[in-house]
Design a protein around this motif. Structure first.
Motif, PDB file in Angstrom:
ATOM      1  N   THR A  70       0.724  -2.427 -11.017  1.00 17.88           N
ATOM      2  CA  THR A  70       0.684  -3.719 -11.682  1.00 17.88           C
ATOM      3  C   THR A  70       1.373  -4.770 -10.823  1.00 17.88           C
ATOM      4  O   THR A  70       2.305  -4.464 -10.074  1.00 17.88           O
ATOM      5  N   CYS A  71       0.880  -5.979 -10.932  1.00 18.15           N
ATOM      6  CA  CYS A  71       1.461  -7.140 -10.260  1.00 18.15           C
ATOM      7  C   CYS A  71       1.350  -8.313 -11.221  1.00 18.15           C
ATOM      8  O   CYS A  71       0.265  -8.585 -11.742  1.00 18.15           O
ATOM      9  N   SER A  72       2.453  -9.000 -11.442  1.00 17.83           N
ATOM     10  CA  SER A  72       2.425 -10.148 -12.341  1.00 17.83           C
ATOM     11  C   SER A  72       1.933 -11.382 -11.594  1.00 17.83           C
ATOM     12  O   SER A  72       1.734 -11.358 -10.374  1.00 17.83           O
ATOM     13  N   LYS A  73       1.773 -12.475 -12.305  1.00 21.98           N
ATOM     14  CA  LYS A  73       1.327 -13.717 -11.674  1.00 21.98           C
ATOM     15  C   LYS A  73       2.374 -14.295 -10.738  1.00 21.98           C
ATOM     16  O   LYS A  73       2.074 -15.179  -9.941  1.00 21.98           O
ATOM     17  N   ALA A  84      -1.963  -6.993  -2.940  1.00 21.45           N
ATOM     18  CA  ALA A  84      -0.738  -6.220  -3.158  1.00 21.45           C
ATOM     19  C   ALA A  84      -1.060  -4.891  -3.842  1.00 21.45           C
ATOM     20  O   ALA A  84      -0.532  -3.836  -3.444  1.00 21.45           O
ATOM     21  N   LYS A  85      -1.928  -4.909  -4.842  1.00 20.60           N
ATOM     22  CA  LYS A  85      -2.277  -3.661  -5.532  1.00 20.60           C
ATOM     23  C   LYS A  85      -3.048  -2.705  -4.626  1.00 20.60           C
ATOM     24  O   LYS A  85      -2.851  -1.488  -4.700  1.00 20.60           O
ATOM     25  N   ILE A  91      -0.526   3.404  -0.399  1.00 19.99           N
ATOM     26  CA  ILE A  91       0.698   4.185  -0.141  1.00 19.99           C
ATOM     27  C   ILE A  91       0.833   5.314  -1.158  1.00 19.99           C
ATOM     28  O   ILE A  91       1.294   6.393  -0.822  1.00 19.99           O
ATOM     29  N   ALA A  92       0.393   5.082  -2.398  1.00 26.37           N
ATOM     30  CA  ALA A  92       0.439   6.153  -3.399  1.00 26.37           C
ATOM     31  C   ALA A  92      -0.517   7.276  -3.010  1.00 26.37           C
ATOM     32  O   ALA A  92      -0.183   8.463  -3.147  1.00 26.37           O
ATOM     33  N   ARG A  93      -1.683   6.932  -2.505  1.00 29.79           N
ATOM     34  CA  ARG A  93      -2.657   7.942  -2.088  1.00 29.79           C
ATOM     35  C   ARG A  93      -2.103   8.793  -0.946  1.00 29.79           C
ATOM     36  O   ARG A  93      -2.336   9.999  -0.889  1.00 29.79           O
ATOM     37  N   VAL A 107       4.750   4.299 -11.975  1.00 32.11           N
ATOM     38  CA  VAL A 107       4.175   2.956 -11.999  1.00 32.11           C
ATOM     39  C   VAL A 107       4.799   2.182 -10.848  1.00 32.11           C
ATOM     40  O   VAL A 107       6.025   2.110 -10.734  1.00 32.11           O
ATOM     41  N   LEU A 108       3.951   1.620 -10.003  1.00 31.58           N
ATOM     42  CA  LEU A 108       4.402   0.808  -8.881  1.00 31.58           C
ATOM     43  C   LEU A 108       4.161  -0.649  -9.229  1.00 31.58           C
ATOM     44  O   LEU A 108       3.025  -1.033  -9.528  1.00 31.58           O
ATOM     45  N   ILE A 109       5.211  -1.452  -9.192  1.00 32.73           N
ATOM     46  CA  ILE A 109       5.135  -2.859  -9.577  1.00 32.73           C
ATOM     47  C   ILE A 109       5.367  -3.704  -8.337  1.00 32.73           C
ATOM     48  O   ILE A 109       6.421  -3.610  -7.695  1.00 32.73           O
TER      49      ILE A 109
END
Length: 139
Positions: A70-73, A84-85, A91-93, A107-109
Motif C-alpha cells: 500500500t502507498c498513501s497519497k 513505488a508499489k 523486492i517481496a518477490r 504488509v509493505l507500506i
C-alpha cells in the motif's frame, strides 16, 4: 528451411542431463481483503529507510506467506504510487521466499519520496533487515 527435430521422449539425448532440482518454498499470496491489512496494522512493525513493514503470525495451519502493498497519497500522484508499489512487489518477490516465515502476513507500506527514489539494492537490504528484526534476529 525446416526446424530441427526434437528428440523423442526416452531417447539417449535426453538421458545425458539430470532433472533440475525443485526448491520447496512456501506459496506467496497477495493480501486483498481490508481485514487482513487491519490485522497486520495491529501487529509488529519495523520501519526502514525505504518503507514500513508490518508483520503478523496468522495462527492458522496454512503455510502460505501473505503479502500486501500500500502507498498513501502522500507518496505522490497515481504514477508515483504505482511505481513505488511495483518496486515493493519486486523486492517481496525476491526476498520473501528465502526469509519470509510460513504462516505470516506481511504488509509493505511505501514512504513519500523514499520508496521510489531509493536504490533498489538498498530496498532489498531494508527488507532483509526488517524481516530479521520482526522475527527476533539481531543485526
Amino acid at each position: 528451411m525446416t526446424p530441427p527435430e526434437a528428440p523423442e521422449l526416452g531417447s539417449d539425448a535426453s538421458r545425458g542431463t539430470h532433472a533440475p532440482a525443485v526448491l520447496s518454498c512456501p506459496e506467496i499470496r497477495v493480501l486483498k481483503k481490508r481485514a487482513a491489512f487491519l490485522a497486520a496494522a495491529r501487529a509488529r512493525r519495523q520501519g526502514t529507510g525505504g518503507f514500513l513493514l508490518q508483520a503478523r503470525r496468522r495462527g492458522d495451519d496454512d503455510a502460505a506467506i501473505g503479502v500486501g502493498f500500500t502507498c498513501s497519497k502522500k507518496v505522490g500522484n497515481a504514477v508515483a504510487r504505482n511505481r513505488a508499489k511495483r518496486r515493493l512487489r519486486e523486492i517481496a518477490r525476491l526476498i520473501l521466499p528465502e526469509l519470509g516465515q510460513p504462516g505470516w502476513d506481511y504488509v509493505l507500506i511505501g514512504k513519500a519520496e523514499a520508496t521510489a527514489a531509493r536504490d533498489f539494492t538498498d530496498l532489498q537490504n531494508d527488507l532483509r533487515y526488517a524481516l530479521r528484526k520482526v522475527h527476533g534476529g539481531g543485526r
